[in-house]
Structures are given as C-alpha cells and as structure tokens.
Design a protein around this motif. Structure first.
Motif, short mmCIF file in Angstrom:
data_model
loop_
_atom_site.label_atom_id
_atom_site.label_comp_id
_atom_site.label_asym_id
_atom_site.label_seq_id
_atom_site.Cartn_x
_atom_site.Cartn_y
_atom_site.Cartn_z
N ARG A 164 -2.29 0.07 -9.09
CA ARG A 164 -1.07 -0.66 -8.74
C ARG A 164 -0.24 0.11 -7.72
N GLU A 194 -1.91 -0.37 -4.38
CA GLU A 194 -1.67 -1.71 -3.88
C GLU A 194 -0.24 -1.86 -3.38
N ARG A 195 0.70 -1.28 -4.09
CA ARG A 195 2.11 -1.33 -3.67
C ARG A 195 2.29 -0.59 -2.34
N ARG A 233 0.08 -0.30 -0.03
CA ARG A 233 -0.48 -1.15 1.03
C ARG A 233 0.53 -2.23 1.43
N GLU A 234 1.21 -2.77 0.44
CA GLU A 234 2.19 -3.82 0.73
C GLU A 234 3.34 -3.26 1.57
N LYS A 257 2.59 -2.52 5.31
CA LYS A 257 2.55 -3.68 6.21
C LYS A 257 3.88 -3.87 6.94
#
Length: 617
Positions: free
Chosen positions: A351, A354-355, A357-358, A361
């Motif tokens: 998690r 993934e966070r 990566r967000e 962006k």
C-alpha cells in the motif's frame, strides 16, 4: 584526508573509501583501474592518497579494465601486492586475462574489486559477477557492512597469498555508496621498491602443455581454500527458532537483521562472506538443523541453486518469495520472511508503494539532462538537424553523452557497451542504405574505440565517427585519460591526441572543431558524410563543469547571456530544439537563468532572430 587516519581512530567512510583504506592497510604496491560507477571512488581516493604518501605505491587510471587487470597482475607476478577495481561490466573486458591468471596463480596478493550494480542505477545490465568466480575458478568474497568491507579487503590479500590465487572482492552500489563508522587499522610504513624479476616460464606461460598441469594445481588450491572457508570466521551461524533458517549473503545479512528486528523474530542465520567456494559442509549442517531455509542474495540465485542440492525445503528467488530483479531492501526481505511464516509484516508495504506511485504522478517528470553549457549539446543539436534532412543511423556509446538519446535530440539509436558505437557502425555500413553517424566519448575512444576504427579502415567501411572530446572522463567524476596528459597523481604525462591516433589508424578525413562553434561542427559533419570511407570529426571543448570550476578557481567572473524580449519571436529554437537547461519559459517568453548560464554562447549562435546577447553588468 579522513581515509588516512591513525590506527585505532574511527572514521566515517564511504564504502569505496573503506576498500581503499583496506588496501592501504594491506600495503598495496600497485593499484590500477578504469573508472566506472559504482567503483570510481576507490581509484579517486587512492589517487589522492598517492600524492600524500610519496613512493608508497603506484596508482594509475588505465586505458581500459583489461589493461588495469594486467597491470595489477604484473605486480603480483613479481611478488608485489596488486589490486584493480572496476564496475561489473568492466570484468567482461578483463575476463580474458582473469581466466588464464587463475591457472597461473598469484605470487604477491592480487585483488580484483568488482562493483556490481543491482537495479542498474548507472549501468546497461544487472549481471552478477559471482558467476565469474565459478566459471574462472577464482574465489569470490562479499562484505555485509562498511567496516567489514575495509577489513575484508585487507584479508583478501592475505588469502590470495596464502593459497596462491587471484581473489575477487564483490561489492555493489548500495554498499559502495553507503557510509559507516570504521575503526581503522595500521598502515604499514613502506616504500614501493623494485625487485629482481624471477622467471617461472613453466608456470607463467599458459601453453597447453603447461596449462594442463596448472589446471590440476588450481583445483587443489580451491579444495584447500574450501576447507579453510569451512572454519573461516567471516562465515558464521547465529541460533534461533528452527522453523525457518536464513542464509544471508554479504550485504543481505544487514537486510535480514533489520527485517527480523521489525518482525520481533529470532531466527537462525548463516551469514556467508565466501561466495565461491561455498563452505558446503557448514551449509549442510545449517540446513539439517532447521525445517526450511530462505536464501537471501543479490542478484542471481547462485547460492540457492547449490543449497537445493542439499534440501528441497529451500526458498528464495526460484520460488518467487524474493524478486529475481533489482536490488533488495528491508521491506522486501521482511515480506519474504513473513510470507513463509504466515505472519503480517510490520507495515502494509504494498500500500505504501502504491501510494508513493500515486503521489509521484503529481510531480512533473524530470529526466536526466546534459548540463548547461555541455559541449555535447550543440553537437547533438547539429546531428538532429542533419538527421531530419538526411536519413541516418545514429549509433552511440557509454558515457554522459548517452543522454543524447532523450528528446529533443534523439541522436542516440544504439548503445550497447564501451566502443560498440564504432563496431556496430562497421556492421551497419554493409547492410543499410542510410548514412551512419556514430558518436563516442574521448575516454571511451581510448578504452575500446581504436581497434574497431582500425577494423573499419582495413575492411573499407563507410561511416562518420564524431568523437565527443570534453577532455575528461566526465560520467565517472572527471578522471584523467591518455588524451589529457595528466596522470592519476596529478603529475604530467604524455598527451595522446585523438586526431593523430585516427590518422595513424589510416583514416584520411580527420578534422578537429570546437564543439561550441555550431556552424563549423555542421560543416565538418556534412563534408564527412560525403567522404567515401571512414571519416572522423573530433568535436573538442572542455566539460562545462570542469571549465566553470577552473574559472572560479582563477577568480574569473563570466557574464551570463540574456534574451532581448523585443527581438524574441518565441520560435522555441533555444529551449525546445537546443534545449539548454539554463533556458526556461516565464509565461510564454523564454528567459535565461543567470545562476545556470555558463556563458558558452551557443544559444546566441543558433538564435535565428539574434535575440540573445551577453548581459550587460
């Protein structure tokens, strides 16, 4: 220098500095290298030291890794201690000598440092150089910390002499560039003194009749070494819960210890520093004492493959519990242990990733770029302009100029290994209809470009070779090379001119141009394209970092350039096509950042409206 601290002191050292200190404590006599990240600081440190410790040792930047290996090998054959260092792909270049030297064996201690690069931070592949140890029948050692890296370097010389073998010390980016507190040992008081040569042709000449005997001797040496490594103090066992044992190799041991601390676990660990030969009896005893085994190693599953011959209950890369690619981290190791024991990790790492990566962006992309004032930029600007008009293949090479691959230049279409720009152009010239313009750096030209250039002339190939001569080895920290005329210790050597080498190779079209003179570069390349054989254009201008450093040292203050807004029509030639990092858009109009401008003047030369001038003080 902190690397020259006194015995018993503690110093905060880079991993590569620790290797250098270990070599000094071992009384190294000859050190040679070709700079390559992540190994470069070893040579840089010893080069600086050699200026301070007069006559202690010989240090040199060699033309390539094979030569560096052979220089250190020569010292060893004379009974002196020799060491060479290189990045992992450099061992490919040196491997011809490595395999045969294993048969000959070391006389004085010999250590080859290979700096592997998991995750390919600055490399074209992720090869694991432990395979060289198995294939060449040479021992390979790894450390788990900066302190052990220093101590192990010194010990490698002793092992080399004790068993008469060249030794590979494997490090990697994360350890070479880590910092740690190191307790220093004693640097012996010595001078590099020449000795009488003792000829041993039956041992030093690897003719087949000799090599067949030497091969049997090599096998005996390795067997004796393996027996020693079963008892070696740097391979140790730590007790714990026998549900799961962990074999931790080199730096992976540090990841394992931290992962277990996070999980609040006490598991048995077999810490290995000898990667080849492996202490198989010690491994077998460990494996039989636990229910299952996790092998933690970077990059390939070499130890895991060997452990599989002892038990089927072994886990690691081959079972998918650890990744087959990139470098390890504490969370990666923690997840593997937790999965095998069916317990949760301390944090939800998936998690978190993934966070991240967000969030990433949101940030604007920031690819690596050539420096402001880089002399390669105007050359690539010209090559892109010509390639837009005349269809060209654009092979290139290894160096900071490989960034010519990025927009807007897109002037690098092939990049394989050192010197391949010339070799690939040889092949392309016989099979494609298009023009060929290859690029290669000055240090790379000396490293591996010359043989391929001779091949091109001899076989009648046709292409243009642009040598990007910024008068330094820029990508690895501005080390000298044969074209500069300076040696590792700063003393003056013989400068070898690239243009003269090209002519000596038989090239008939050879021209030298100033990289900042855009029109001259373009004119020379266009005429070179019309030449009916190999043509060489040497684009020469000092690296902007070195140039600015020297000017500041001399107290010279340069006036930056500015864009005259009343003349600028915002065509984008300076920031979109030439793409100087010092030029940016302020609203819809380009501006020059005076803090970044190096006053190279290239933007003024390419501006179609003559809207860029030196800023008045």
């Amino acid at each position: 220098m902190h690397v020259l601290g006194s015995e018993g002191e503690k110093a905060f050292l880079l991993g590569n500095e620790a290797i250098a200190r270990g070599a000094l404590e071992a009384g190294v006599d000859v050190f040679a290298c070709y700079p390559g990240t992540p190994s470069s600081e070893i040579g840089d440190t010893l080069a600086k030291v050699s200026k301070l410790l007069k006559d202690f040792m010989h240090v040199e930047y060699s033309t390539n890794e094979k030569v560096a290996f052979e220089v250190a090998m020569g010292a060893s054959l004379a009974g002196k201690r020799g060491m060479c260092a290189m990045k992992h792909v450099g061992v490919n270049v040196a491997s011809d000598a490595l395999f045969s030297f294993a048969y000959i064996g070391a006389v004085g201690g010999f250590v080859l440092v290979t700096a592997d690069d998991p995750f390919m931070h600055s490399s074209q592949n992720e090869q694991d150089n432990r395979w060289y140890g198995l294939s060449a029948k040479v021992p390979v050692f790894e450390a788990h910390s900066v302190q052990e890296l220093k101590d192990l370097t010194k010990e490698c010389f002793e092992i080399s002499e004790k068993f008469g073998l060249p030794v590979i010390l494997r490090t990697y980016t994360r350890l070479s560039h880590a910092r740690g507190i190191v307790r220093l040992g004693k640097i012996p008081e010595k001078k590099l003194e020449k000795v009488e040569w003792v000829a041993k042709p039956e041992k030093f000449v690897v003719l087949p009749s000799n090599a067949r005997k030497l091969k049997l001797e090599l096998e005996k040496k390795l067997k004796n070494l393996q027996d020693f490594l079963e008892r070696w103090e740097r391979n140790w066992v730590e007790d714990g819960d026998s549900r799961l044992g962990i074999i931790a190799c080199g730096l992976s041991y540090s990841y394992v210890k931290d992962a277990l601390k996070r999980l609040n676990l006490n598991l048995p660990i077999l810490k290995l520093s000898s990667m080849h030969p492996l202490p198989m009896k010690k491994i077998e005893d460990f494996v039989t004492s636990v229910e299952r085994v996790l092998v933690v190693e970077e990059v390939d599953p070499i130890v895991e493959i060997f452990v599989k011959t002892l038990t089927k209950n072994v886990y690691g890369k081959l079972t998918g519990h650890l990744p087959m690619h990139y470098e390890y981290s504490i969370p990666i190791v923690e997840k593997a242990i937790a999965k095998l024991l069916n317990i949760p990790t301390r944090l939800d790492y998936d998690r978190i990733v993934e966070r991240a990566r967000e969030i990433s962006k949101i940030a604007p992309p920031r690819p690596p770029v050539l420096c402001p004032g880089c002399p390669h930029s105007p050359v690539f600007y010209v090559l892109r302009k010509i390639a837009n008009e005349v269809k060209c293949a654009l092979p290139s090479d290894i160096g900071c100029y490989t960034l010519g691959y990025n927009p807007p230049y897109r002037a690098v279409e092939v990049c394989v290994c050192m010197g391949a720009s010339v070799g690939v152009s040889n092949g392309l010239s016989w099979v494609i209809k298009d023009k060929i313009i290859a690029t290669i750096g000055d240090s790379t030209f000396f490293h591996a470009g010359i043989p391929a250039l001779i091949n091109a002339v001899y076989n009648g190939a046709k292409f243009v070779l642009v040598v990007l001569d910024n008068m330094t080895t820029g990508m690895t920290g501005h080390q000298p090379h044969p074209g500069i005329g300076l040696k590792a210790d700063g003393s003056v050597g013989k400068a070898i001119k690239i243009e003269e080498v090209a002519k000596a190779c038989g090239v008939e079209f050879v021209e030298v141009v100033n990289s900042y003179s855009v029109r001259n570069v373009e004119d020379a390349v266009r005429r070179a394209l019309d030449h009916d054989s190999v043509a060489v254009v040497v684009a020469k201008q000092l690296c902007s970092i070195v140039r600015m450093r020297e000017l500041r040292r001399k107290g010279v203050k340069l006036l930056p350039f500015e864009i005259l807004q009343n003349k600028c029509n915002n065509c984008g030639e300076c920031y979109r096509v030439f793409s100087c990092p010092a030029i940016y858009l302020d609203g819809e109009k380009p501006q020059i950042d005076p803090a970044l401008c190096t006053s190279c003047g290239v933007c003024a030369r390419i501006c179609p409206e003559r809207a860029i001038k030196v800023k008045k003080s």
